[in-house]
Motif scaffolding. Sequence first.
Motif, PDB file in Angstrom:
ATOM      1  N   LEU A 201      -1.499  -3.371  -0.702  1.00 32.76           N
ATOM      2  CA  LEU A 201      -2.651  -3.957  -1.391  1.00 32.76           C
ATOM      3  C   LEU A 201      -2.707  -5.457  -1.126  1.00 32.76           C
ATOM      4  O   LEU A 201      -1.681  -6.083  -0.877  1.00 32.76           O
ATOM      5  CB  LEU A 201      -2.661  -3.631  -2.882  1.00 32.76           C
ATOM      6  CG  LEU A 201      -1.690  -4.258  -3.854  1.00 32.76           C
ATOM      7  CD1 LEU A 201      -2.124  -3.927  -5.285  1.00 32.76           C
ATOM      8  CD2 LEU A 201      -0.292  -3.725  -3.639  1.00 32.76           C
TER       9      LEU A 201
ATOM     10  N   LYS B 164      -3.311  -8.221  -2.817  1.00 31.33           N
ATOM     11  CA  LYS B 164      -2.564  -9.171  -3.624  1.00 31.33           C
ATOM     12  C   LYS B 164      -1.930  -8.457  -4.811  1.00 31.33           C
ATOM     13  O   LYS B 164      -2.338  -7.344  -5.177  1.00 31.33           O
ATOM     14  CB  LYS B 164      -3.463 -10.316  -4.092  1.00 31.33           C
ATOM     15  CG  LYS B 164      -4.645  -9.915  -4.948  1.00 31.33           C
ATOM     16  CD  LYS B 164      -5.463 -11.169  -5.267  1.00 31.33           C
ATOM     17  CE  LYS B 164      -6.548 -11.007  -6.296  1.00 31.33           C
ATOM     18  NZ  LYS B 164      -7.195  -9.758  -6.480  1.00 31.33           N
ATOM     19  N   ALA B 165      -0.922  -9.099  -5.392  1.00 30.14           N
ATOM     20  CA  ALA B 165      -0.197  -8.501  -6.506  1.00 30.14           C
ATOM     21  C   ALA B 165      -1.035  -8.623  -7.770  1.00 30.14           C
ATOM     22  O   ALA B 165      -0.823  -9.509  -8.588  1.00 30.14           O
ATOM     23  CB  ALA B 165       1.149  -9.196  -6.672  1.00 30.14           C
TER      24      ALA B 165
ATOM     25  N   ALA C  64      -1.969  -7.497 -11.218  1.00 29.89           N
ATOM     26  CA  ALA C  64      -1.321  -6.731 -12.294  1.00 29.89           C
ATOM     27  C   ALA C  64      -2.301  -5.782 -12.989  1.00 29.89           C
ATOM     28  O   ALA C  64      -1.941  -4.653 -13.328  1.00 29.89           O
ATOM     29  CB  ALA C  64      -0.689  -7.678 -13.313  1.00 29.89           C
TER      30      ALA C  64
ATOM     31  N   LEU D 146      -2.874  -2.825 -10.723  1.00 26.39           N
ATOM     32  CA  LEU D 146      -1.676  -1.986 -10.657  1.00 26.39           C
ATOM     33  C   LEU D 146      -1.440  -1.206 -11.941  1.00 26.39           C
ATOM     34  O   LEU D 146      -0.958  -0.071 -11.906  1.00 26.39           O
ATOM     35  CB  LEU D 146      -0.457  -2.853 -10.347  1.00 26.39           C
ATOM     36  CG  LEU D 146      -0.249  -3.110  -8.861  1.00 26.39           C
ATOM     37  CD1 LEU D 146       0.640  -4.326  -8.645  1.00 26.39           C
ATOM     38  CD2 LEU D 146       0.359  -1.883  -8.190  1.00 26.39           C
ATOM     39  N   ALA D 147      -1.784  -1.801 -13.074  1.00 23.26           N
ATOM     40  CA  ALA D 147      -1.572  -1.113 -14.350  1.00 23.26           C
ATOM     41  C   ALA D 147      -2.403   0.167 -14.396  1.00 23.26           C
ATOM     42  O   ALA D 147      -1.906   1.238 -14.765  1.00 23.26           O
ATOM     43  CB  ALA D 147      -1.937  -2.033 -15.513  1.00 23.26           C
TER      44      ALA D 147
ATOM     45  N   PHE E  23      -3.896   1.733 -11.761  1.00 26.09           N
ATOM     46  CA  PHE E  23      -3.504   2.609 -10.657  1.00 26.09           C
ATOM     47  C   PHE E  23      -2.244   3.403 -11.004  1.00 26.09           C
ATOM     48  O   PHE E  23      -2.195   4.626 -10.872  1.00 26.09           O
ATOM     49  CB  PHE E  23      -3.285   1.768  -9.392  1.00 26.09           C
ATOM     50  CG  PHE E  23      -2.808   2.545  -8.205  1.00 26.09           C
ATOM     51  CD1 PHE E  23      -3.718   3.175  -7.366  1.00 26.09           C
ATOM     52  CD2 PHE E  23      -1.454   2.648  -7.915  1.00 26.09           C
ATOM     53  CE1 PHE E  23      -3.282   3.898  -6.268  1.00 26.09           C
ATOM     54  CE2 PHE E  23      -1.009   3.366  -6.823  1.00 26.09           C
ATOM     55  CZ  PHE E  23      -1.922   3.989  -5.988  1.00 26.09           C
ATOM     56  N   SER E  24      -1.211   2.688 -11.469  1.00 27.38           N
ATOM     57  CA  SER E  24       0.072   3.360 -11.717  1.00 27.38           C
ATOM     58  C   SER E  24      -0.017   4.314 -12.902  1.00 27.38           C
ATOM     59  O   SER E  24       0.628   5.367 -12.908  1.00 27.38           O
ATOM     60  CB  SER E  24       1.193   2.347 -11.910  1.00 27.38           C
ATOM     61  OG  SER E  24       0.945   1.536 -13.036  1.00 27.38           O
TER      62      SER E  24
ATOM     63  N   THR F 276       6.017  -1.007  -1.507  1.00 23.03           N
ATOM     64  CA  THR F 276       4.823  -1.772  -1.838  1.00 23.03           C
ATOM     65  C   THR F 276       4.772  -3.000  -0.945  1.00 23.03           C
ATOM     66  O   THR F 276       5.730  -3.762  -0.902  1.00 23.03           O
ATOM     67  CB  THR F 276       4.847  -2.216  -3.312  1.00 23.03           C
ATOM     68  OG1 THR F 276       5.168  -1.095  -4.120  1.00 23.03           O
ATOM     69  CG2 THR F 276       3.498  -2.759  -3.729  1.00 23.03           C
TER      70      THR F 276
END
Lengths: 340, 340
Positions: free
Chosen positions: A106, A108-109, A111, A114-115, A117-118, A137
């Motif tokens: 992805l 950029k990191a 958050a 990601l929250a 998605f995960s 990752t």
Amino acid sequence: VTEFELIARFFANQPDGPDSPGDKVISAAGLQKDQDVQLGIGDDCALLRLDNFCSLAVSVDSQVEGKHFPVHYAPGLVASRSMGAAVSDLAAMGATPVGCLLALTLPKADAAWLAVFSAEVHRLSKRWQIPLIGGDTTAGPLQVSITVLGKVDSTRVLRRSGARVGDDIWVSGFLGEASAALRYLDAETKGQLPDAVLQNAYCKQLLQRYHHPEPRLELGSWLLGKASAAVDVSDGLVADLGHLCNSSAVGARLVVDSLPVSASLDALLCREDALHQILYGGDDYELCFTAGAEYRQQIADSGFVLHRIGEITAGRDISLLLNGIIQQPAHTGFDHFRKG
Amino acid sequence: VTEFELIARFFANQPDGPDSPGDKVISAAGLQKDQDVQLGIGDDCALLRLDNFCSLAVSVDSQVEGKHFPVHYAPGLVASRSMGAAVSDLAAMGATPVGCLLALTLPKADAAWLAVFSAEVHRLSKRWQIPLIGGDTTAGPLQVSITVLGKVDSTRVLRRSGARVGDDIWVSGFLGEASAALRYLDAETKGQLPDAVLQNAYCKQLLQRYHHPEPRLELGSWLLGKASAAVDVSDGLVADLGHLCNSSAVGARLVVDSLPVSASLDALLCREDALHQILYGGDDYELCFTAGAEYRQQIADSGFVLHRIGEITAGRDISLLLNGIIQQPAHTGFDHFRKG
């Protein structure tokens, strides 16, 4: 050069390996006898023989932003489509999920991204009982590669290569809905879909099918020992049935009038458009399988939504029986490089 | 947020799973007792227990153009770096290769590129006895994800989590060469490296180390039952030893004077630069492992090139002993997102 020709040309022809895709069993150097590799390039999964009764089914599936899902697609939906497509390869072999690995790239990191998605990965991991056991990752253009591992009865595993002349051809559920959703998708992703469309139950159904593929795991398991060959419909019915026929060295005749048309397709599309989506549209992740006529009644009475749509033939072509006339398909299906 | 924090935060904390990365054995829903998942998120590989004696080690490793290798990098070198990095994760667990899957994303179906790339994949597949058993090829920005599968003795598998206070710290071969090659890489990829540099044996050695990672498979197998913990050095010695210490809940003291300096680093770099590459440079794919003092002689006499470089300590920090003074490391290593 199509994607399948690429794979066949460069990766299936391994030096000192089998010279064509298929299910030939080779004894890989350095392996103990009970862990022979049943080469799976060209099938939905590769197979590693664990013992005389059980094989490990392994497959990897990549989803690239702008190719397999729209740019700015919601993170939960990226997860849902990627997980569904990957796990569907286990269903196509009749395998029971054991675990999965996630390679996520992805830009950029982020958050918040990601929250969401995960959380969806974990939800589906639990739903399909496929624990996330590893991953990688990295930074780069958005892409998700999921490796799935399953276990399956070595002697009854569903392959593409077992279809015999005279077998019935069956398909689960309804095809064409996911690809018919493409006409609404761009506007929906941009938040520009009119309320009238958003509220329409038929449109909702099409988008649901695109966003949330449902691997036919229970059906795949139930078909062990009954189906002679199987494939999941990811590239389109004609394309994937074509792969099954190639692996089995047979042909197929589809009876167009027997193809199931869903209520949503029937409501929203003219018959010609609907049939086009059913024959050539991808992303449905239903199972297409073949079985001898002796299983016809048992399959019809199974409780799964299944339709008998044609017959395996001698020769190597797929033909369509429409209004009493035999026709050739318009084209053979989705190709990531051609349409990319 | 660093890459490792990302992974730890979102993917290692599975609902109903263990609440921290590590080697806890959980019984995954729906699995038979003999196929329990030994969760491997946070280690080099995940582990699936096949029977009482043998586990399957599985790992995925992604390499993205412009991040892990230069833009316009030669296709054979893309294959070499991707395969080497992926297989190294098996070496770090002491696992014997069983098979691999290749998820390849490339911008266009370039037959010349694919011919060279696939030939190198096949060559290394044969060299490391890891047959290519599956894959997925899609259109998109160049990226290679390789899933590796291996088998390993369940009871002696090398993990990051077994280090004990007082254990010796060892490293194989020489570190820092691959990262020291970065200063020549851009010019070499563009064909602009001066002849004098190209002909220099020391420069060649550095570039060779960057282009062709060599997984320490034999060493990993030999260490089974001897090493208490192990990790491969992909992100840098301090970074990867830090992961090992985190998993083992211990600290480490590195004796800087005992760090091996290769002839090439010694010839091309001043001592301070060389030590910086050795401590913080990535991409070497050597093994860093710990072992009790009772194995010291056996390891020294093994015939492998191995150096004892420090000791596991109580506490959770990594410290450096340099000129009789204990120092803290300058930083903790490569992070794909921070440096991307």
